[in-house]
Design a protein around this motif. Structure first.
Motif, PDB file in Angstrom:
ATOM      1  N   TRP A   1       1.263   5.559  -0.231  1.00  0.00           N
ATOM      2  CA  TRP A   1       0.577   6.846  -0.072  1.00  0.00           C
ATOM      3  C   TRP A   1       1.588   7.931   0.276  1.00  0.00           C
ATOM      4  CZ3 TRP A   1       0.895   3.325   3.803  1.00  0.00           C
ATOM      5  CH2 TRP A   1       1.125   3.757   5.120  1.00  0.00           C
TER       6      TRP A   1
ATOM      7  N   THR B   1       0.865  -1.181   0.000  1.00  0.00           N
ATOM      8  CA  THR B   1       0.000   0.000   0.000  1.00  0.00           C
ATOM      9  C   THR B   1       0.899   1.227   0.000  1.00  0.00           C
ATOM     10  OG1 THR B   1      -1.726  -1.155   1.258  1.00  0.00           O
ATOM     11  CG2 THR B   1      -1.809   1.255   1.214  1.00  0.00           C
TER      12      THR B   1
ATOM     13  N   ARG C   1      -2.832  -2.374  10.932  1.00  0.00           N
ATOM     14  CA  ARG C   1      -4.004  -2.618  10.082  1.00  0.00           C
ATOM     15  C   ARG C   1      -5.200  -2.944  10.961  1.00  0.00           C
ATOM     16  NH1 ARG C   1      -3.486  -3.862   4.558  1.00  0.00           N
ATOM     17  NH2 ARG C   1      -5.318  -5.197   4.780  1.00  0.00           N
ATOM     18  N   ASP C   2      -6.356  -2.439  10.550  1.00  0.00           N
ATOM     19  CA  ASP C   2      -7.570  -2.667  11.328  1.00  0.00           C
ATOM     20  C   ASP C   2      -8.017  -4.123  11.298  1.00  0.00           C
ATOM     21  OD1 ASP C   2      -7.499   0.036  11.792  1.00  0.00           O
ATOM     22  OD2 ASP C   2      -9.015   0.524  10.256  1.00  0.00           O
ATOM     23  N   ASP C   3      -7.599  -4.889  10.261  1.00  0.00           N
ATOM     24  CA  ASP C   3      -7.998  -6.291  10.180  1.00  0.00           C
ATOM     25  C   ASP C   3      -7.073  -7.214  10.967  1.00  0.00           C
ATOM     26  OD1 ASP C   3      -5.732  -6.291   8.622  1.00  0.00           O
ATOM     27  OD2 ASP C   3      -6.754  -6.738   6.723  1.00  0.00           O
TER      28      ASP C   3
ATOM     29  N   SER D   1      -3.627  11.411  10.174  1.00  0.00           N
ATOM     30  CA  SER D   1      -4.856  11.924   9.544  1.00  0.00           C
ATOM     31  C   SER D   1      -4.902  11.647   8.047  1.00  0.00           C
ATOM     32  CB  SER D   1      -4.983  13.428   9.799  1.00  0.00           C
ATOM     33  OG  SER D   1      -3.917  14.139   9.209  1.00  0.00           O
ATOM     34  N   ASN D   2      -3.794  11.177   7.463  1.00  0.00           N
ATOM     35  CA  ASN D   2      -3.745  10.895   6.026  1.00  0.00           C
ATOM     36  C   ASN D   2      -3.518   9.403   5.727  1.00  0.00           C
ATOM     37  OD1 ASN D   2      -3.611  13.583   4.182  1.00  0.00           O
ATOM     38  ND2 ASN D   2      -2.656  13.987   6.180  1.00  0.00           N
TER      39      ASN D   2
ATOM     40  N   PRO E   1      -4.260   5.559   4.644  1.00  0.00           N
ATOM     41  CA  PRO E   1      -5.198   4.898   3.722  1.00  0.00           C
ATOM     42  C   PRO E   1      -6.257   4.130   4.518  1.00  0.00           C
ATOM     43  CG  PRO E   1      -3.098   3.760   3.747  1.00  0.00           C
ATOM     44  CD  PRO E   1      -2.907   5.006   4.539  1.00  0.00           C
ATOM     45  N   ALA E   2      -7.332   3.807   3.885  1.00  0.00           N
ATOM     46  CA  ALA E   2      -8.424   3.090   4.538  1.00  0.00           C
ATOM     47  C   ALA E   2      -7.922   1.769   5.109  1.00  0.00           C
ATOM     48  CB  ALA E   2      -9.556   2.843   3.547  1.00  0.00           C
ATOM     49  N   GLY E   3      -8.459   1.413   6.284  1.00  0.00           N
ATOM     50  CA  GLY E   3      -8.099   0.142   6.906  1.00  0.00           C
ATOM     51  C   GLY E   3      -6.839   0.202   7.742  1.00  0.00           C
ATOM     52  N   HIS E   4      -6.300   1.388   7.942  1.00  0.00           N
ATOM     53  CA  HIS E   4      -5.095   1.538   8.743  1.00  0.00           C
ATOM     54  C   HIS E   4      -5.362   2.457   9.937  1.00  0.00           C
ATOM     55  CE1 HIS E   4      -3.378   0.032   5.011  1.00  0.00           C
ATOM     56  NE2 HIS E   4      -2.213  -0.161   5.626  1.00  0.00           N
ATOM     57  N   SER E   5      -4.610   2.260  11.016  1.00  0.00           N
ATOM     58  CA  SER E   5      -4.681   3.115  12.203  1.00  0.00           C
ATOM     59  C   SER E   5      -3.266   3.424  12.655  1.00  0.00           C
ATOM     60  CB  SER E   5      -5.442   2.424  13.340  1.00  0.00           C
ATOM     61  OG  SER E   5      -6.775   2.154  12.976  1.00  0.00           O
TER      62      SER E   5
END
Length: 464
Positions: free
Chosen positions: A376, A374, A425-427, A395-396, A398-402
Motif C-alpha cells: 500500500w 500486502t 495484524r489484527d489476527d 489512518s491509511n 489496509p484492512a486487518g492491520h493496526s
C-alpha cells in the motif's frame, strides 16, 4: 541451697553457665546428676529442665579474727556477643549488635575515603571504625584467665526445630565457618576478650583477601562468607537467600571439664540485614529465530535462574535487597519481528509533500504475514512532522492491520524528535515490514525499518 533445684533452660544456655549462676566453678556437679543424663550430649533448648544439686558446705575447724577475701568463681557471668566498638567508652558499655550487615567497602580497604588498608591488628582503629558494617566478637569468660581464646564464627540457616540453627555446608563450607582469635581488651582485664575487626562478604574473592586461600586456620581470618548455594536447578539449593541467613559465634568454655565434643559452648546468633526488601523481577528470553529452538547465546531458564539467584543476590545483598522471580518469572519468546518503521531518525525533518518531479510525494510500504505480501501507499502533505506522518500511515492502513505511533525525544541540537510506527495484524499473525520508502524530497532516505537482532544481546558480562 540445701536441696536440688530445677531450673528451666533457655535457648543458648549451657550447663556451665547454669552451674556458675548457682555458685559452682563449672558444670561438673550438674553432669554428675543422673537427672541430667539426657542433656549431656546436645545443646540445651528452651524448656529443658536442669537439676542443680545443692552446694556442699565446708566448715573450718577453728575461727580467727582475720579478714578474708573470697572470689566467687564465674563472675562476671560468661557471655559472647557482637559489637562494633567505640573509641572511648568502657568496653562493657559498648552496645551489642542485634544484626550484622554485609560490608559495602572494598574488602581490604577502610577509612573515610575507603582507600586505607583494613587493619589486621587488635584494638580500636579509626579507619576500620569508619565502616559501620565492620564488627568484632567479644567473649567474657572468667576461666579463660586472659586468653587468648578461639571462637568459631559461622554462617548458618534456620533448622526444622524452633530455635534451631544448622550449618549450610557445601559449596564453600570452609569459607562459611572460620576460626577467630580473641585477646584481652586491656592488660588489667583478664575476663573480657575481643577479636580483630571482621566483615561479612558475599563472594569468594573478597573472602580470600581477608581470610586467605586456603582459609587461615590460626584465628587471623577476618572475613566470613555469607553467600548463596544456587545452581539454577530450581531446587533447595536455589531457595537459600543470603539475607535469610544468620551468623553464629560459638566459644567453648575453658572451665568445662567435659570431653569433646560435649564441652559447654556459649553462643550468640544474629540475623543478616533484617531490614531487607524484596525486588520483584521477571525475564524474557528469545529464540534466535521465529519458530526455532536455539536460545540466544545458549542462555535458557536454568542459566537465568542461576544468574539471578547467584550473582544478583550477591550484589543486591550489599544494599539490603533480595531479587525475587515473579510471574511469568522466565518467559521464552520468539524474536521481535521487524514491524517498526522510524520516520526522520535523528533530525526530526518535516515532509515537503513533493517528489523531485514536483508531484505529490508518497510512502510505499510492503508487509508480509504467513508468506503473503500486502502492499500500500500513503500520500503525503507538506510540512508534516514525523509524528503527523506516523498518524497518516495509521489512518491509511489496509484492512486487518493496526498501528501504534510514538513521538521520540528530541536529539541534541535539533528542534523536533523522530517518530516510530509499529504495525501489527489484527489476527495476531506475525507481521514483518519488507519495504518502507518514500520519494519525498525531505524524507527520502529517512524512513527506515527497525530490524532487531537479538543475537547481538549475547552474553556481555560472561556470567555463568
Amino acid at each position: 541451697m540445701t536441696k536440688a533445684k530445677i531450673v528451666k533452660a533457655n535457648d543458648g544456655d549451657t550447663l556451665c553457665e547454669i552451674a556458675i549462676r548457682h555458685g559452682f566453678a563449672d558444670c561438673g556437679p550438674l553432669r554428675a546428676e543422673k537427672a541430667n543424663k539426657d542433656l549431656l550430649k546436645r545443646p540445651l533448648r528452651r524448656g529443658d529442665k536442669v537439676t542443680v544439686p545443692p552446694i556442699k558446705k565446708k566448715t573450718e575447724g577453728k575461727t580467727d579474727k582475720k579478714k578474708h577475701k573470697w572470689k566467687r568463681p564465674g563472675i562476671p557471668p560468661p557471655e559472647i556477643r557482637f559489637v562494633h566498638g567505640s573509641k572511648s567508652r568502657p568496653c562493657k558499655n559498648d552496645s551489642s549488635l542485634r544484626f550484622l550487615n554485609i560490608s559495602n567497602f572494598v574488602s581490604n580497604k577502610a577509612g573515610d575515603d575507603g582507600q586505607q588498608p583494613f587493619p589486621s591488628a587488635f584494638g580500636f582503629d579509626e579507619d576500620a571504625h569508619a565502616d559501620p558494617d565492620a564488627f568484632k566478637i567479644e567473649v567474657v569468660d572468667p576461666s579463660a584467665n586472659g586468653g587468648p581464646v578461639t571462637v568459631e564464627l559461622e554462617a548458618v540457616k534456620r533448622g526444622t526445630k524452633k530455635g534451631e540453627f544448622v550449618s549450610i555446608g557445601a559449596p564453600n563450607a570452609n569459607m562459611r565457618k572460620i576460626k577467630v582469635e580473641c585477646k584481652q581488651v586491656k592488660p588489667d582485664n583478664k575476663v573480657r576478650l575481643r577479636s580483630r575487626y571482621l566483615r561479612l562478604v558475599t563472594d569468594e574473592w573478597d573472602f580470600k583477601e581477608l581470610s586467605g586461600a586456603p582459609p587461615k586456620t590460626d584465628g587471623s581470618a577476618q572475613a566470613l562468607l555469607t553467600t548463596d548455594t544456587a545452581d539454577g536447578n530450581d531446587g533447595d539449593a536455589d531457595k537459600l537467600e543470603i539475607l535469610d541467613q544468620y551468623v553464629r559465634a560459638r566459644h567453648t568454655m575453658v572451665c568445662c571439664k567435659a570431653a569433646d565434643p560435649d564441652k559447654c559452648k556459649i553462643e550468640a546468633v544474629v540475623p543478616i540485614e533484617p531490614r531487607r526488601r524484596r525486588v520483584r523481577v521477571a525475564f524474557h528470553l528469545f529464540h534466535e529465530t521465529a519458530g526455532g529452538t536455539t536460545m540466544v547465546a545458549s542462555v535458557g531458564k536454568k542459566e537465568v535462574r542461576h544468574r539471578v539467584r547467584h550473582w544478583f543476590r550477591r550484589i543486591y545483598a550489599q544494599a539490603e535487597l533480595s531479587p525475587q522471580l515473579v510471574g511469568p518469572e522466565i518467559e521464552i519468546l520468539a524474536p521481535p519481528p521487524a514491524n517498526m518503521i522510524t520516520i526522520a531518525a535523528f533530525d526530526g525533518s518535516k515532509s515537503s509533500g513533493r517528489n523531485s518531479a514536483g508531484a505529490v510525494s508518497k510512502i510505499t510500504l510492503r508487509s508480509r504475514a504467513n508468506g503473503a505480501n500486502t502492499d500500500w501507499t500513503v500520500p503525503l502533505k507538506p510540512n508534516l512532522t514525523p509524528k503527523q506522518v506516523g498518524d497518516l500511515i495509521r489512518s491509511n492502513l489496509p484492512a486487518g492491520h493496526s498501528a501504534v505511533v510514538a513521538r521520540n525525544a528530541v536529539c541534541i541540537g535539533k528542534t523536533r524528535g523522530s517518530a516510530d510506527v509499529i504495525i501489527t495484524r489484527d489476527d495476531g499473525k506475525r507481521n514483518q515490514i519488507l519495504i518502507a520508502s518514500t520519494d519525498d524530497t525531505r524524507l527520502n532516505g529517512k524512513i527506515t525499518i527497525a530490524n532487531p537482532n537479538v543475537k547481538l544481546l549475547g552474553n556481555p558480562v560472561g556470567l555463568t
